[in-house]
Design a protein around this motif. Structure first.
Motif, PDB file in Angstrom:
ATOM      1  N   PHE A   1     -31.177  28.914  83.010  1.00 20.01           N
ATOM      2  CA  PHE A   1     -29.993  28.398  82.323  1.00 20.01           C
ATOM      3  C   PHE A   1     -30.132  26.923  81.956  1.00 20.01           C
ATOM      4  N   LEU A   2     -31.182  26.282  82.426  1.00 22.82           N
ATOM      5  CA  LEU A   2     -31.369  24.855  82.167  1.00 22.82           C
ATOM      6  C   LEU A   2     -31.999  24.626  80.799  1.00 22.82           C
ATOM      7  N   PRO A   3     -31.327  23.851  79.941  1.00 26.17           N
ATOM      8  CA  PRO A   3     -31.966  23.509  78.660  1.00 26.17           C
ATOM      9  C   PRO A   3     -33.033  22.448  78.897  1.00 26.17           C
ATOM     10  N   ASN A   4     -33.978  22.362  77.990  1.00 22.27           N
ATOM     11  CA  ASN A   4     -34.975  21.296  78.064  1.00 22.27           C
ATOM     12  C   ASN A   4     -34.375  19.949  77.689  1.00 22.27           C
ATOM     13  N   GLU A   5     -33.322  20.002  76.877  1.00 21.35           N
ATOM     14  CA  GLU A   5     -32.722  18.769  76.373  1.00 21.35           C
ATOM     15  C   GLU A   5     -31.234  18.998  76.131  1.00 21.35           C
ATOM     16  N   HIS A   6     -30.454  17.935  76.218  1.00 26.73           N
ATOM     17  CA  HIS A   6     -29.015  17.995  75.945  1.00 26.73           C
ATOM     18  C   HIS A   6     -28.668  16.874  74.965  1.00 26.73           C
TER      19      HIS A   6
ATOM     20  N   ARG B   1     -19.377  26.640  83.308  1.00 29.26           N
ATOM     21  CA  ARG B   1     -18.886  25.483  84.073  1.00 29.26           C
ATOM     22  C   ARG B   1     -19.341  25.567  85.528  1.00 29.26           C
ATOM     23  N   ARG B   2     -19.291  26.753  86.085  1.00 31.14           N
ATOM     24  CA  ARG B   2     -19.739  26.928  87.481  1.00 31.14           C
ATOM     25  C   ARG B   2     -21.231  26.645  87.620  1.00 31.14           C
ATOM     26  N   ILE B   3     -22.016  27.157  86.682  1.00 24.67           N
ATOM     27  CA  ILE B   3     -23.469  26.928  86.711  1.00 24.67           C
ATOM     28  C   ILE B   3     -23.764  25.435  86.556  1.00 24.67           C
ATOM     29  N   LEU B   4     -23.114  24.785  85.576  1.00 28.48           N
ATOM     30  CA  LEU B   4     -23.340  23.357  85.336  1.00 28.48           C
ATOM     31  C   LEU B   4     -22.910  22.514  86.541  1.00 28.48           C
ATOM     32  N   ASN B   5     -21.779  22.847  87.140  1.00 34.57           N
ATOM     33  CA  ASN B   5     -21.323  22.099  88.325  1.00 34.57           C
ATOM     34  C   ASN B   5     -22.311  22.248  89.475  1.00 34.57           C
ATOM     35  N   TYR B   6     -22.827  23.450  89.666  1.00 33.11           N
ATOM     36  CA  TYR B   6     -23.826  23.688  90.711  1.00 33.11           C
ATOM     37  C   TYR B   6     -25.091  22.869  90.429  1.00 33.11           C
ATOM     38  N   MET B   7     -25.569  22.917  89.189  1.00 32.62           N
ATOM     39  CA  MET B   7     -26.783  22.186  88.822  1.00 32.62           C
ATOM     40  C   MET B   7     -26.582  20.676  88.950  1.00 32.62           C
ATOM     41  N   ARG B   8     -25.390  20.202  88.612  1.00 31.82           N
ATOM     42  CA  ARG B   8     -25.081  18.778  88.745  1.00 31.82           C
ATOM     43  C   ARG B   8     -25.131  18.366  90.221  1.00 31.82           C
ATOM     44  N   ARG B   9     -24.521  19.174  91.087  1.00 28.96           N
ATOM     45  CA  ARG B   9     -24.527  18.879  92.531  1.00 28.96           C
ATOM     46  C   ARG B   9     -25.949  18.875  93.092  1.00 28.96           C
ATOM     47  N   LYS B  10     -26.806  19.731  92.565  1.00 20.79           N
ATOM     48  CA  LYS B  10     -28.197  19.828  93.024  1.00 20.79           C
ATOM     49  C   LYS B  10     -29.106  18.784  92.378  1.00 20.79           C
ATOM     50  N   GLY B  11     -28.540  17.976  91.456  1.00 20.84           N
ATOM     51  CA  GLY B  11     -29.329  16.930  90.800  1.00 20.84           C
ATOM     52  C   GLY B  11     -30.238  17.422  89.705  1.00 20.84           C
ATOM     53  N   LYS B  12     -30.008  18.633  89.202  1.00 23.96           N
ATOM     54  CA  LYS B  12     -30.859  19.201  88.161  1.00 23.96           C
ATOM     55  C   LYS B  12     -30.497  18.699  86.769  1.00 23.96           C
TER      56      LYS B  12
END
Length: 171
Positions: free
Chosen positions: A5-10, A155-166
């Motif tokens: 689910f992680l993009p290479n770029e935002h 939103r749940r995926i992004l919040n999780y990834m943000r908390r994990k520093g991804k």
């Protein structure tokens, strides 16, 4: 699995994708989503800025194809005035439409970026198919019914990834 689910770029919008930068990276093609990526999901035609962006890509020999899960009429009415190839009812995140477009462009996966506003369709599909993916901020905050469900999951995926520093960007 969540790394899919992680993009290479935002980036904030498609207008952040400039031909000179793309060419330096060896990019010769763009597969882009339509709704909330190029224009708001309820806007029928391309804005003058979007028309100019497509012209600029064409002038710089960067091929662009629109790939959408929307119906034929919606995608065709938008794409034909731009003289841009398109795929409707693409069934993203399945990778078949992405791979078909790459073959039609006659470009390798390394020469193409996939651009879209949704993790669950554009980014996941592009990643599954092996492309470099770029997530854009949705043009408007409103969405169709199914997309609203996807946004809750995103939103749940992004919040999780943000908390994990991804990821480090803010919405």
């Amino acid at each position: 699995m969540l790394s899919r689910f992680l993009p290479n770029e935002h980036v904030k919008s498609i207008f952040d994708l400039q031909p000179a930068t793309l060419k330096k990276r060896g990019i010769k093609g763009i597969i882009t989503d339509l709704d909330n990526t190029l224009v708001a999901w309820d806007v029928k035609d391309a804005t003058p800025e979007v028309v100019r962006w497509f012209q600029e890509m064409r002038e710089n020999d960067i091929k662009v194809t629109i790939i959408s899960n929307n119906n034929q009429e919606r995608v065709q009415v938008f794409s034909e005035p731009l003289e841009t190839p398109f795929v409707y009812s693409a069934r993203k995140p399945l990778s078949k439409a992405f791979k078909t477009v790459a073959k039609e462009m006659e470009l390798s996966k390394e020469e193409i970026v996939v651009v879209g506003d949704q993790l669950l369709t554009d980014v996941l599909g592009g990643n599954f198919a092996g492309f470099y993916t770029v997530l854009v901020v949705p043009i408007v905050e409103t969405d169709g019914k199914i997309t609203r469900i996807n946004r809750t999951i995103e939103r749940r995926i992004l919040n999780y990834m943000r908390r994990k520093g991804k990821i480090s960007w803010e919405e």
